[in-house]
Design a protein around this motif. Structure first.
Motif, PDB file in Angstrom:
ATOM      1  N   VAL A   1      32.346 -33.517  -5.128  1.00  0.00           N
ATOM      2  CA  VAL A   1      31.075 -34.075  -4.657  1.00  0.00           C
ATOM      3  C   VAL A   1      30.499 -33.179  -3.578  1.00  0.00           C
ATOM      4  O   VAL A   1      31.199 -32.793  -2.637  1.00  0.00           O
ATOM      5  N   VAL A   2      29.212 -32.842  -3.710  1.00  0.00           N
ATOM      6  CA  VAL A   2      28.493 -32.131  -2.666  1.00  0.00           C
ATOM      7  C   VAL A   2      27.499 -33.100  -2.031  1.00  0.00           C
ATOM      8  O   VAL A   2      26.724 -33.747  -2.746  1.00  0.00           O
ATOM      9  N   VAL A   3      27.545 -33.200  -0.717  1.00  0.00           N
ATOM     10  CA  VAL A   3      26.564 -34.019   0.011  1.00  0.00           C
ATOM     11  C   VAL A   3      25.680 -33.088   0.810  1.00  0.00           C
ATOM     12  O   VAL A   3      26.165 -32.231   1.545  1.00  0.00           O
ATOM     13  N   VAL A   4      24.375 -33.254   0.643  1.00  0.00           N
ATOM     14  CA  VAL A   4      23.377 -32.389   1.275  1.00  0.00           C
ATOM     15  C   VAL A   4      22.552 -33.227   2.237  1.00  0.00           C
ATOM     16  O   VAL A   4      21.894 -34.179   1.827  1.00  0.00           O
TER      17      VAL A   4
ATOM     18  N   VAL B   1      30.776 -34.136   6.214  1.00  0.00           N
ATOM     19  CA  VAL B   1      29.650 -34.585   5.404  1.00  0.00           C
ATOM     20  C   VAL B   1      28.571 -35.205   6.287  1.00  0.00           C
ATOM     21  O   VAL B   1      27.377 -35.026   6.051  1.00  0.00           O
ATOM     22  N   ALA B   2      28.993 -35.919   7.330  1.00  0.00           N
ATOM     23  CA  ALA B   2      28.036 -36.584   8.206  1.00  0.00           C
ATOM     24  C   ALA B   2      27.419 -35.655   9.235  1.00  0.00           C
ATOM     25  O   ALA B   2      26.296 -35.884   9.681  1.00  0.00           O
ATOM     26  N   HIS B   3      28.136 -34.596   9.624  1.00  0.00           N
ATOM     27  CA  HIS B   3      27.694 -33.791  10.764  1.00  0.00           C
ATOM     28  C   HIS B   3      27.519 -32.301  10.463  1.00  0.00           C
ATOM     29  O   HIS B   3      27.023 -31.571  11.316  1.00  0.00           O
ATOM     30  N   GLY B   4      27.951 -31.826   9.306  1.00  0.00           N
ATOM     31  CA  GLY B   4      27.854 -30.398   9.004  1.00  0.00           C
ATOM     32  C   GLY B   4      26.419 -29.917   8.957  1.00  0.00           C
ATOM     33  O   GLY B   4      25.501 -30.679   8.643  1.00  0.00           O
ATOM     34  N   ARG B   5      26.235 -28.627   9.240  1.00  0.00           N
ATOM     35  CA  ARG B   5      24.891 -28.045   9.271  1.00  0.00           C
ATOM     36  C   ARG B   5      24.485 -27.435   7.930  1.00  0.00           C
ATOM     37  O   ARG B   5      23.420 -26.838   7.821  1.00  0.00           O
TER      38      ARG B   5
ATOM     39  N   PRO C   1      25.300 -27.842   3.285  1.00  0.00           N
ATOM     40  CA  PRO C   1      25.932 -28.702   2.284  1.00  0.00           C
ATOM     41  C   PRO C   1      27.450 -28.612   2.350  1.00  0.00           C
ATOM     42  O   PRO C   1      28.014 -27.549   2.607  1.00  0.00           O
ATOM     43  N   VAL C   2      28.111 -29.742   2.104  1.00  0.00           N
ATOM     44  CA  VAL C   2      29.573 -29.813   2.155  1.00  0.00           C
ATOM     45  C   VAL C   2      30.085 -30.259   0.790  1.00  0.00           C
ATOM     46  O   VAL C   2      29.648 -31.285   0.257  1.00  0.00           O
ATOM     47  N   LEU C   3      31.004 -29.472   0.228  1.00  0.00           N
ATOM     48  CA  LEU C   3      31.605 -29.768  -1.062  1.00  0.00           C
ATOM     49  C   LEU C   3      33.007 -30.311  -0.810  1.00  0.00           C
ATOM     50  O   LEU C   3      33.853 -29.629  -0.235  1.00  0.00           O
ATOM     51  N   VAL C   4      33.240 -31.539  -1.237  1.00  0.00           N
ATOM     52  CA  VAL C   4      34.549 -32.174  -1.083  1.00  0.00           C
ATOM     53  C   VAL C   4      35.233 -32.171  -2.445  1.00  0.00           C
ATOM     54  O   VAL C   4      34.722 -32.736  -3.413  1.00  0.00           O
ATOM     55  N   VAL C   5      36.386 -31.492  -2.504  1.00  0.00           N
ATOM     56  CA  VAL C   5      37.115 -31.351  -3.770  1.00  0.00           C
ATOM     57  C   VAL C   5      38.032 -32.551  -3.923  1.00  0.00           C
ATOM     58  O   VAL C   5      38.985 -32.723  -3.162  1.00  0.00           O
ATOM     59  N   ARG C   6      37.738 -33.368  -4.909  1.00  0.00           N
ATOM     60  CA  ARG C   6      38.598 -34.521  -5.195  1.00  0.00           C
ATOM     61  C   ARG C   6      39.574 -34.157  -6.303  1.00  0.00           C
ATOM     62  O   ARG C   6      40.674 -33.732  -6.034  1.00  0.00           O
ATOM     63  N   ASP C   7      39.172 -34.276  -7.542  1.00  0.00           N
ATOM     64  CA  ASP C   7      40.021 -33.842  -8.641  1.00  0.00           C
ATOM     65  C   ASP C   7      39.712 -32.387  -8.969  1.00  0.00           C
ATOM     66  O   ASP C   7      38.694 -31.843  -8.539  1.00  0.00           O
ATOM     67  N   GLN C   8      40.611 -31.752  -9.717  1.00  0.00           N
ATOM     68  CA  GLN C   8      40.359 -30.387 -10.137  1.00  0.00           C
ATOM     69  C   GLN C   8      39.108 -30.375 -11.006  1.00  0.00           C
ATOM     70  O   GLN C   8      39.030 -31.090 -12.006  1.00  0.00           O
ATOM     71  N   PRO C   9      38.108 -29.589 -10.631  1.00  0.00           N
ATOM     72  CA  PRO C   9      36.836 -29.647 -11.355  1.00  0.00           C
ATOM     73  C   PRO C   9      36.950 -29.129 -12.777  1.00  0.00           C
ATOM     74  O   PRO C   9      37.733 -28.223 -13.065  1.00  0.00           O
TER      75      PRO C   9
ATOM     76  N   ARG D   1      27.546 -23.746  10.751  1.00  0.00           N
ATOM     77  CA  ARG D   1      26.264 -23.228  11.226  1.00  0.00           C
ATOM     78  C   ARG D   1      25.911 -21.891  10.592  1.00  0.00           C
ATOM     79  O   ARG D   1      24.732 -21.549  10.465  1.00  0.00           O
ATOM     80  N   ALA D   2      26.932 -21.100  10.235  1.00  0.00           N
ATOM     81  CA  ALA D   2      26.695 -19.770   9.679  1.00  0.00           C
ATOM     82  C   ALA D   2      26.890 -19.725   8.173  1.00  0.00           C
ATOM     83  O   ALA D   2      26.803 -18.656   7.570  1.00  0.00           O
ATOM     84  N   ALA D   3      27.162 -20.860   7.544  1.00  0.00           N
ATOM     85  CA  ALA D   3      27.513 -20.882   6.121  1.00  0.00           C
ATOM     86  C   ALA D   3      26.405 -21.488   5.281  1.00  0.00           C
ATOM     87  O   ALA D   3      25.577 -22.258   5.771  1.00  0.00           O
ATOM     88  N   GLU D   4      26.412 -21.134   4.000  1.00  0.00           N
ATOM     89  CA  GLU D   4      25.528 -21.826   3.061  1.00  0.00           C
ATOM     90  C   GLU D   4      26.254 -22.965   2.366  1.00  0.00           C
ATOM     91  O   GLU D   4      25.621 -23.830   1.753  1.00  0.00           O
ATOM     92  N   LEU D   5      27.580 -22.982   2.462  1.00  0.00           N
ATOM     93  CA  LEU D   5      28.367 -24.049   1.857  1.00  0.00           C
ATOM     94  C   LEU D   5      29.722 -24.092   2.551  1.00  0.00           C
ATOM     95  O   LEU D   5      30.326 -23.052   2.796  1.00  0.00           O
TER      96      LEU D   5
END
Length: 297
Positions: free
Chosen positions: A287-290, A132-136, A138-146, A104-108
């Motif tokens: 992946v970022v889901v917005v 990803v489904a409920h965050g207020r 954008p949520v960044l999910v780290v899969r492989d090392q970018p 709620r207080a974050a930009e990411l």
């Protein structure tokens, strides 16, 4: 999008969460934002002492373990981005609800794809999917090392729910000083049918009309953003094929994938679309889901 000046990263001591800390620290540096390292801790319901056992090592016990893993994450963040202001907090509660509240207080919010509670055969942990489904934010999910190279890849379907994802992708490309590939995939089953040009023709539309209409849809979805971000080089990519497969393939050479939570195939009551879920499980990059404006929390 409203900027709060705060990036939040969830940690649990796993290798996946430590990789997420490094990504989060770099994201905070790009945004000139602060970084908050968050650990959610459920106090044991049984009579297990929080401190060390009387006959055990002085650095044992649950409390010391939590303090150690948080300190390790903070140190990793400061080494990755020394100029970022790093804070930390241990919150009593279930990780899913704690991180949702922090969003709620974050930009990411940044999380690893798997945590210490991950099970063999599950490619994405419950915490990541829930956020990803409920965050207020954008949520960044780290899969492989970018990778530090490659474009930002944006999945575009032209739906109103995807407008915030377009905003995020352009701003992220500007932060990273990299290009943006806007990808729209279509098939004859999901294409937007243009109005017939001549009803007397044996077919409603001449060959190529569907591809032209889908290209127009992509251009309209990006309209205005290229003027706001003139420094971002944008590639328009229209693919005739299934969306999931096209985006997974594009993720092989991307440094980040950006998606809306739901698209044109979304159903009422479902908070996460099938394409977003597929990319969380199979993308070759973070992946970022917005979530879109007005989507239920």
């Amino acid at each position: 999008m409203v900027t709060s000046g705060l990036v939040v990263v969830g940690v649990d001591g796993s290798a996946s969460s430590l990789a997420a800390v490094e990504v989060a620290a770099r994201e905070a540096r790009l945004r000139e934002a602060g970084l908050r390292v968050v650990h959610a801790f459920l106090w044991p319901a049984t009579h297990v002492p929080l401190g060390p056992w009387p006959l055990g090592p002085p650095d044992g016990g649950i409390r010391n373990r939590v303090e150690h893993l948080v300190a390790e994450a903070v140190e990793r963040a400061r080494k990755t981005a020394p100029e970022v202001d790093v804070s930390h907090v241990v919150v009593t509660g279930e990780p899913l609800t704690v991180l949702e509240a922090q969003s709620r207080a974050a930009e990411l919010v940044v999380v690893g794809s798997r945590g210490m509670g991950g099970f063999v055969g599950l490619l994405v942990g419950a915490t990541a999917v829930h956020l990803v489904a409920h965050g207020r934010c954008p949520v960044l999910v780290v899969r492989d090392q970018p990778s530090a190279e490659g474009p930002i890849v944006l999945g575009v379907d032209g739906s109103p729910a995807g407008e915030r994802a377009v905003d995020f992708a352009f701003s992220e490309a500007a932060f990273r000083k990299t290009g943006l590939t806007a990808l729209h995939a279509w098939t004859t089953w999901n294409a937007s049918l243009p109005a017939p040009q001549d009803p007397s023709l044996p077919y409603a539309n001449p060959p190529g009309a569907l591809a032209e209409e889908e290209g127009r849809l992509l251009s309209e979805a990006l309209a205005g953003h290229q003027e706001r971000y003139p420094e971002v080089a944008v590639e328009h990519k229209v693919v005739h094929g299934r969306t999931r497969e096209a985006l997974i393939e594009a993720s092989r050479t991307a440094q980040l994938m950006v998606l809306g939570a739901r698209g044109r195939d979304g159903f009422a009551g479902l908070l996460l679309g099938s394409v977003s879920q597929a990319l969380l499980h199979h993308a070759h990059c973070p992946v970022v889901v917005v979530r879109g404006a007005g989507e239920r929390h």
